[in-house]
Motif scaffolding. Structure first.
Motif, PDB file in Angstrom:
ATOM      1  N   LEU A   2      33.156  46.106  47.182  1.00  0.00           N
ATOM      2  CA  LEU A   2      33.416  45.387  45.916  1.00  0.00           C
ATOM      3  C   LEU A   2      33.583  46.492  44.807  1.00  0.00           C
ATOM      4  O   LEU A   2      34.513  46.635  43.999  1.00  0.00           O
ATOM      5  CB  LEU A   2      32.615  44.323  45.604  1.00  0.00           C
ATOM      6  CG  LEU A   2      32.685  43.596  44.032  1.00  0.00           C
ATOM      7  CD1 LEU A   2      34.139  43.036  44.257  1.00  0.00           C
ATOM      8  CD2 LEU A   2      31.849  42.654  43.871  1.00  0.00           C
ATOM      9  N   LYS A   3      32.524  47.507  44.774  1.00  0.00           N
ATOM     10  CA  LYS A   3      32.514  48.459  43.831  1.00  0.00           C
ATOM     11  C   LYS A   3      33.842  49.244  43.663  1.00  0.00           C
ATOM     12  O   LYS A   3      34.450  49.700  42.836  1.00  0.00           O
ATOM     13  CB  LYS A   3      31.207  49.396  43.919  1.00  0.00           C
ATOM     14  CG  LYS A   3      31.108  50.393  42.762  1.00  0.00           C
ATOM     15  CD  LYS A   3      29.647  51.105  42.979  1.00  0.00           C
ATOM     16  CE  LYS A   3      29.509  52.182  41.807  1.00  0.00           C
ATOM     17  NZ  LYS A   3      28.196  53.002  41.906  1.00  0.00           N
ATOM     18  N   GLN A   4      34.187  49.423  45.279  1.00  0.00           N
ATOM     19  CA  GLN A   4      35.446  50.423  45.391  1.00  0.00           C
ATOM     20  C   GLN A   4      36.579  49.837  44.690  1.00  0.00           C
ATOM     21  O   GLN A   4      37.426  50.070  44.400  1.00  0.00           O
ATOM     22  CB  GLN A   4      35.399  50.947  46.804  1.00  0.00           C
ATOM     23  CG  GLN A   4      34.380  51.815  47.209  1.00  0.00           C
ATOM     24  CD  GLN A   4      34.409  52.262  48.618  1.00  0.00           C
ATOM     25  OE1 GLN A   4      34.980  51.491  49.363  1.00  0.00           O
ATOM     26  NE2 GLN A   4      33.729  53.176  49.137  1.00  0.00           N
ATOM     27  N   ALA A   5      36.654  48.422  45.362  1.00  0.00           N
ATOM     28  CA  ALA A   5      37.862  47.524  44.972  1.00  0.00           C
ATOM     29  C   ALA A   5      37.985  47.574  43.428  1.00  0.00           C
ATOM     30  O   ALA A   5      39.058  47.703  42.799  1.00  0.00           O
ATOM     31  CB  ALA A   5      37.780  46.487  45.876  1.00  0.00           C
ATOM     32  N   SER A   6      36.878  47.345  42.791  1.00  0.00           N
ATOM     33  CA  SER A   6      36.761  47.122  41.325  1.00  0.00           C
ATOM     34  C   SER A   6      37.204  48.474  40.811  1.00  0.00           C
ATOM     35  O   SER A   6      37.915  48.441  39.785  1.00  0.00           O
ATOM     36  CB  SER A   6      35.485  46.579  40.785  1.00  0.00           C
ATOM     37  OG  SER A   6      34.903  45.665  41.183  1.00  0.00           O
ATOM     38  N   LYS A   7      36.908  49.621  41.316  1.00  0.00           N
ATOM     39  CA  LYS A   7      37.443  50.805  40.603  1.00  0.00           C
ATOM     40  C   LYS A   7      38.747  51.140  40.644  1.00  0.00           C
ATOM     41  O   LYS A   7      39.445  51.382  39.732  1.00  0.00           O
ATOM     42  CB  LYS A   7      36.485  51.964  41.143  1.00  0.00           C
ATOM     43  CG  LYS A   7      37.020  53.310  40.700  1.00  0.00           C
ATOM     44  CD  LYS A   7      35.853  54.304  41.352  1.00  0.00           C
ATOM     45  CE  LYS A   7      36.461  55.723  40.884  1.00  0.00           C
ATOM     46  NZ  LYS A   7      35.423  56.809  41.418  1.00  0.00           N
ATOM     47  N   SER A   8      39.135  50.643  42.095  1.00  0.00           N
ATOM     48  CA  SER A   8      40.538  50.673  42.145  1.00  0.00           C
ATOM     49  C   SER A   8      41.448  49.973  41.492  1.00  0.00           C
ATOM     50  O   SER A   8      42.429  50.298  40.763  1.00  0.00           O
ATOM     51  CB  SER A   8      40.910  50.498  43.533  1.00  0.00           C
ATOM     52  OG  SER A   8      42.330  50.468  43.952  1.00  0.00           O
ATOM     53  N   VAL A   9      41.126  48.651  41.138  1.00  0.00           N
ATOM     54  CA  VAL A   9      41.809  47.790  40.366  1.00  0.00           C
ATOM     55  C   VAL A   9      41.760  48.614  38.930  1.00  0.00           C
ATOM     56  O   VAL A   9      42.893  48.253  38.185  1.00  0.00           O
ATOM     57  CB  VAL A   9      41.279  46.367  40.425  1.00  0.00           C
ATOM     58  CG1 VAL A   9      41.958  45.424  39.304  1.00  0.00           C
ATOM     59  CG2 VAL A   9      41.494  46.050  41.768  1.00  0.00           C
ATOM     60  N   GLY A  10      40.751  48.829  38.484  1.00  0.00           N
ATOM     61  CA  GLY A  10      40.421  49.259  37.077  1.00  0.00           C
ATOM     62  C   GLY A  10      41.509  50.560  36.645  1.00  0.00           C
ATOM     63  O   GLY A  10      41.830  50.556  35.783  1.00  0.00           O
ATOM     64  N   GLN A  11      41.769  51.168  37.853  1.00  0.00           N
ATOM     65  CA  GLN A  11      42.434  52.459  37.665  1.00  0.00           C
ATOM     66  C   GLN A  11      44.103  52.017  37.360  1.00  0.00           C
ATOM     67  O   GLN A  11      44.746  52.553  36.663  1.00  0.00           O
ATOM     68  CB  GLN A  11      42.389  53.427  38.774  1.00  0.00           C
ATOM     69  CG  GLN A  11      40.980  54.087  38.765  1.00  0.00           C
ATOM     70  CD  GLN A  11      40.741  55.086  40.125  1.00  0.00           C
ATOM     71  OE1 GLN A  11      41.425  54.766  40.963  1.00  0.00           O
ATOM     72  NE2 GLN A  11      39.904  55.821  40.183  1.00  0.00           N
ATOM     73  N   VAL A  12      44.376  50.993  38.224  1.00  0.00           N
ATOM     74  CA  VAL A  12      45.610  50.630  38.270  1.00  0.00           C
ATOM     75  C   VAL A  12      46.431  49.473  37.425  1.00  0.00           C
ATOM     76  O   VAL A  12      47.196  49.135  37.205  1.00  0.00           O
ATOM     77  CB  VAL A  12      46.080  50.436  39.678  1.00  0.00           C
ATOM     78  CG1 VAL A  12      46.074  51.693  40.910  1.00  0.00           C
ATOM     79  CG2 VAL A  12      45.619  49.205  40.235  1.00  0.00           C
ATOM     80  N   GLU A 135      41.136  39.101  39.118  1.00  0.00           N
ATOM     81  CA  GLU A 135      40.103  40.142  39.306  1.00  0.00           C
ATOM     82  C   GLU A 135      39.986  40.539  40.842  1.00  0.00           C
ATOM     83  O   GLU A 135      40.439  39.735  41.834  1.00  0.00           O
ATOM     84  CB  GLU A 135      38.456  39.233  39.022  1.00  0.00           C
ATOM     85  CG  GLU A 135      38.536  38.095  39.724  1.00  0.00           C
ATOM     86  CD  GLU A 135      37.498  37.173  39.282  1.00  0.00           C
ATOM     87  OE1 GLU A 135      36.692  37.472  38.166  1.00  0.00           O
ATOM     88  OE2 GLU A 135      36.707  36.190  40.187  1.00  0.00           O
ATOM     89  N   PRO A 136      39.220  41.696  41.330  1.00  0.00           N
ATOM     90  CA  PRO A 136      39.051  42.117  42.603  1.00  0.00           C
ATOM     91  C   PRO A 136      38.334  41.080  43.200  1.00  0.00           C
ATOM     92  O   PRO A 136      37.234  40.699  42.691  1.00  0.00           O
ATOM     93  CB  PRO A 136      38.534  43.350  42.166  1.00  0.00           C
ATOM     94  CG  PRO A 136      38.023  43.554  40.922  1.00  0.00           C
ATOM     95  CD  PRO A 136      38.643  42.497  39.978  1.00  0.00           C
ATOM     96  N   VAL A 137      38.274  41.125  44.699  1.00  0.00           N
ATOM     97  CA  VAL A 137      37.518  40.470  45.259  1.00  0.00           C
ATOM     98  C   VAL A 137      36.783  41.188  46.685  1.00  0.00           C
ATOM     99  O   VAL A 137      37.896  42.066  46.945  1.00  0.00           O
ATOM    100  CB  VAL A 137      38.075  38.957  45.850  1.00  0.00           C
ATOM    101  CG1 VAL A 137      38.297  38.012  44.898  1.00  0.00           C
ATOM    102  CG2 VAL A 137      39.269  39.336  46.724  1.00  0.00           C
TER     103      VAL A 137
END
Length: 261
Positions: A2-12, A135-137
């Protein structure tokens, strides 16, 4: 994950792509307040019970896997206490409860056309997208539909209500969709637009694969719709270029057909 996904979504995903980034198509007044009031904390849970399916119809894999434990309706507003469920072919059978409903329900649930366009034509009114969340999941979330496994990770979840703004903002459809982050970045440039509009503007050729049709209950959606269940819903994959693009779960308000009769 989730942390990785959230970071990825936050970047793009910049602020302009969040639900709060645009006021276009947003409900106002009491409906805006109503949407906020109706959100449930993640701690709200409902027990998913075994379905009273018609005799001779097997319990399907997805339902069976969820019927033995507590299920979070707040996760993606899924239907619980299933009255009936089946494939697209099952829904077309004369023995299906859908066969006893008004023909408009078959159009809404089994048609390959744009839901938003159908709503506009049936109601003669403007239909607005009320984006509730985006939001990311986590990819290993056990509450997600099984068909999510067909999408590439990381995943983004989008939750919207389609509202009839000529009827005081009445909610007609609730939809949750899951996207690969890169696909969402490319194809959902404006979250205030219906998915079909965004994809049509990109000139994408689409194929809709209906995974399941359901009739069931949801206290959360009963509040959104202002109507008692059970509610008809469906879950389908959009394919584009031979690859799955997004999984969509839609639930329809009973008022949609009731007001047209």
């Amino acid at each position: 994950m989730l942390k990785q996904a959230s970071k990825s979504v936050g970047q793009v995903y910049s602020q302009r792509l969040s639900c709060s980034s645009s006021t276009e198509g947003k409900p106002s007044g009491r409906y805006k307040a109503l949407s906020s009031r109706q959100h449930r904390p993640a701690s709200v849970v409902l027990a998913t019970q075994a379905s009273p399916l018609p005799a001779g119809q097997p319990l399907r894999q997805e339902q069976a896997s969820r019927s033995a434990h507590v299920h979070s309706d707040a996760a993606w507003r899924s239907l619980s206490d299933i009255v009936w469920e089946g494939s697209e072919a099952d829904a077309l059978l004369e023995s299906s409860p859908l066969a006893r409903e008004h023909p408009l329900w078959r159009l809404l649930l089994l048609s390959d056309g744009s839901v938003t366009r159908h709503l506009q034509l049936l109601t003669g009114s403007s239909v607005t997208v009320d984006c509730l969340s985006m939001e990311p999941v986590p990819s290993d979330d056990s509450q997600l539909p099984l068909a999510v496994a067909e999408l590439e990770h990381p995943l983004l979840q989008r939750e919207v209500l389609l509202r009839n703004m000529d009827d005081g903002g009445r909610a007609l459809v609730h939809a949750t969709s899951w996207w690969n982050v890169d696909a969402a970045t490319r194809d959902l440039q404006d979250p205030s637009k219906p998915i079909w509009v965004s994809l049509s503007q990109a000139r994408k050729e689409l194929y809709r694969e209906i995974k399941v049709v359901r009739l069931g209950h949801s206290p959360v959606l009963a509040e959104h719709f202002g109507e008692d269940g059970p509610f008809w819903g469906r879950q389908y994959l959009f394919w584009s270029g031979g690859a799955p693009l997004t999984l969509i779960h839609e639930v329809f308000s009973p008022a949609l057909v009731g007001t047209l009769l």
